[in-house]
Design an enzyme around this catalytic site. Structure first.
Site, PDB file in Angstrom:
ATOM      1  N   ASP A   1      -6.861   1.283  12.169  1.00  0.00           N
ATOM      2  CA  ASP A   1      -8.105   0.414  11.836  1.00  0.00           C
ATOM      3  C   ASP A   1      -9.031   0.305  13.211  1.00  0.00           C
ATOM      4  O   ASP A   1     -10.263   0.157  12.800  1.00  0.00           O
ATOM      5  CB  ASP A   1      -7.951  -1.147  11.229  1.00  0.00           C
ATOM      6  CG  ASP A   1      -6.826  -0.713   9.800  1.00  0.00           C
ATOM      7  OD1 ASP A   1      -5.725  -0.523   9.978  1.00  0.00           O
ATOM      8  OD2 ASP A   1      -7.744  -0.738   8.695  1.00  0.00           O
TER       9      ASP A   1
ATOM     10  N   GLN B   1       0.826  -1.135   0.091  1.00  0.00           N
ATOM     11  CA  GLN B   1       0.146   0.018   0.109  1.00  0.00           C
ATOM     12  C   GLN B   1       0.701   1.342  -0.076  1.00  0.00           C
ATOM     13  O   GLN B   1       0.501   2.221  -0.570  1.00  0.00           O
ATOM     14  CB  GLN B   1      -0.845   0.217   1.252  1.00  0.00           C
ATOM     15  CG  GLN B   1      -2.035  -0.895   1.288  1.00  0.00           C
ATOM     16  CD  GLN B   1      -1.649  -2.224   1.976  1.00  0.00           C
ATOM     17  OE1 GLN B   1      -0.443  -2.660   1.985  1.00  0.00           O
ATOM     18  NE2 GLN B   1      -2.936  -2.853   2.580  1.00  0.00           N
TER      19      GLN B   1
HETATM   20  O1  MRU Z   1      -5.325  -3.794   4.811  1.00  0.00           O
HETATM   21  P1  MRU Z   1      -5.611  -2.502   4.479  1.00  0.00           P
HETATM   22  O2  MRU Z   1      -4.966  -1.715   3.515  1.00  0.00           O
HETATM   23  O3  MRU Z   1      -7.048  -2.039   4.425  1.00  0.00           O
HETATM   24  O4  MRU Z   1      -5.106  -1.603   5.695  1.00  0.00           O
HETATM   25  C1  MRU Z   1      -5.274  -0.021   5.832  1.00  0.00           C
HETATM   26  C2  MRU Z   1      -4.594   0.351   7.012  1.00  0.00           C
HETATM   27  O5  MRU Z   1      -3.857  -0.261   7.781  1.00  0.00           O
HETATM   28  C3  MRU Z   1      -4.530   1.889   7.194  1.00  0.00           C
HETATM   29  O6  MRU Z   1      -3.569   2.295   7.954  1.00  0.00           O
HETATM   30  C4  MRU Z   1      -5.810   2.463   8.022  1.00  0.00           C
HETATM   31  O7  MRU Z   1      -6.788   1.730   7.646  1.00  0.00           O
HETATM   32  C5  MRU Z   1      -5.861   3.624   8.227  1.00  0.00           C
HETATM   33  S1  MRU Z   1      -6.753   4.276   6.657  1.00  0.00           S
HETATM   34  C6  MRU Z   1      -6.980   5.830   7.175  1.00  0.00           C
END
Ligand code: MRU
Length: 350
Positions: A240, A199
């Site tokens: 999250d 990401q």
């Molecule tokens: O697995 P993902 O890509 O959904 O994980 C995303 C994250 O860990 C982000 O840092 C988190 O959701 C915060 S997003 C504003």
């Protein structure tokens, strides 16, 4: 007031369709997926077409509105049964992001009370748009609260993507970075690539590049090197789920960064809307951690990079203990220890 302009539309209504940018193929390709059913939205959450806790929440809210439109129910009882089925299906897509369950509860407040089915359909769609708009406003507010915390010319490390793509727009951690940059164009961002889903490399680097925010992409195992050289002044990440005591779940590898920050005396900030704060759990041990497909570790897209049949661990998140967190920034302000009090106060009335 910070500008809210950003180049990406993560998710939006187009007529009665929910349209999402496909985050699996960025930055090499830019394509949009149209959703007409809650099941399609559920699949897109599961397969990471859309990801990032706040964006998942918005998608779930819109999925519920689609479910109401799909349902041919003419009675309240039948509509409620169809919506309960959709809510259960959407809830089961990804377990860690608290915003998902939060958004479903917001929608349940509408359809949980007996009413005219068509009016419920209208309200669910309207509320999903409100949740999207509120999410952007919360991100901008976080940026405003947090920007003064950063020194001039700050070199800032971030992990994963907590940007416009992970939210309805602007971003949490990247929203903070956007706001800091607007006050001080002399900043520099270190973006962890964020194995295994990349990401950071694919999404954060892309967002920052599009806005001309100076950025260096590093592999996850390089951050210790830069901390030791004194080249990181602050860390900012998203979350999250945040437990009542301030323990923070975020993308796998965040805990490691927090330990490095602590050892090197570097402030570690978390930016997240109050819709990420779960006062129902006392600490991070109660946060469900998603285990994802081993193929994410053994392969990059179709390319295999590990021996066939090797055992794999792929927890998608870890928990950073509140002792490692310098401050948590929500739309309500900057919260510090004791988080059990400051977060409860932030959530009050929400
Ligand atoms: O697995 P993902 O890509 O959904 O994980 C995303 C994250 O860990 C982000 O840092 C988190 O959701 C915060 S997003 C504003």
């Amino acid at each position: 007031m910070a500008q809210t302009s950003y180049s990406v539309k993560t998710i939006e209504w187009q007529g009665d369709e929910v349209v999402m940018i496909d985050q699996r193929i960025l930055p090499l390709d830019e394509a949009y997926i149209h959703h007409r059913t809650w099941q399609e939205v559920g699949d897109s959450i599961k397969t990471m077409v859309i990801r990032g806790a706040p964006a998942i929440g918005v998608a779930a809210a819109m999925g519920m509105a689609l479910a109401a439109m799909q349902s041919s129910a003419s009675s309240y009882e039948q509509l409620k049964a169809d919506l309960d089925t959709a809510a259960k299906g959407l809830f089961e897509t990804r377990p860690t992001a608290y915003n998902l369950g939060w958004a479903l509860k917001q929608q349940e407040q509408i359809y949980g009370q007996p009413g005219d089915p068509d009016e419920i359909r209208r309200r669910l769609k309207e509320r999903s748009q409100e949740i999207l708009d509120e999410d952007i406003a919360m991100c901008v507010a976080m940026g405003e609260h947090a920007a003064p915390l950063f020194p001039k010319g700050a070199r800032i490390l971030t992990h994963c993507n907590a940007g416009a793509l992970a939210t309805a727009g602007y971003g949490t951690a990247l929203g903070v970075i956007r706001s800091v940059f607007r006050r001080d164009p002399g900043i520099m961002v270190y973006a962890d690539e964020t194995r295994p889903f990349l990401q950071g490399a694919r999404l954060t680097a892309w967002e920052l590049q599009q806005e001309g925010i100076p950025c260096r992409l590093i592999t996850d195992n390089m951050s210790g090197y830069f901390f030791k050289k004194g080249e990181i002044d602050a860390v900012v990440v998203g979350s999250d789920r945040i437990a009542a005591n301030g323990d923070v779940a975020n993308k796998i590898g965040t805990y490691t960064v927090s330990v490095l920050a602590k050892v090197h005396g570097v402030p570690f900030y978390v930016a997240a809307p109050t819709s990420t704060v779960d006062l129902g759990i006392p600490d991070g041990d109660h946060i469900p951690i998603e285990e994802r497909d081993p193929a994410e570790v053994t392969h990059f897209r179709e390319v295999q990079c590990a021996p066939a049949g090797i055992g794999v661990c792929n927890p998608a998140f870890d928990v950073t203990p509140h002792e490692n967190v310098t401050a948590i920034i929500t739309e309500a302000g900057v919260h510090r220890e004791p988080y059990s009090e400051s977060l409860a106060a932030a959530k009050k009335g929400k």
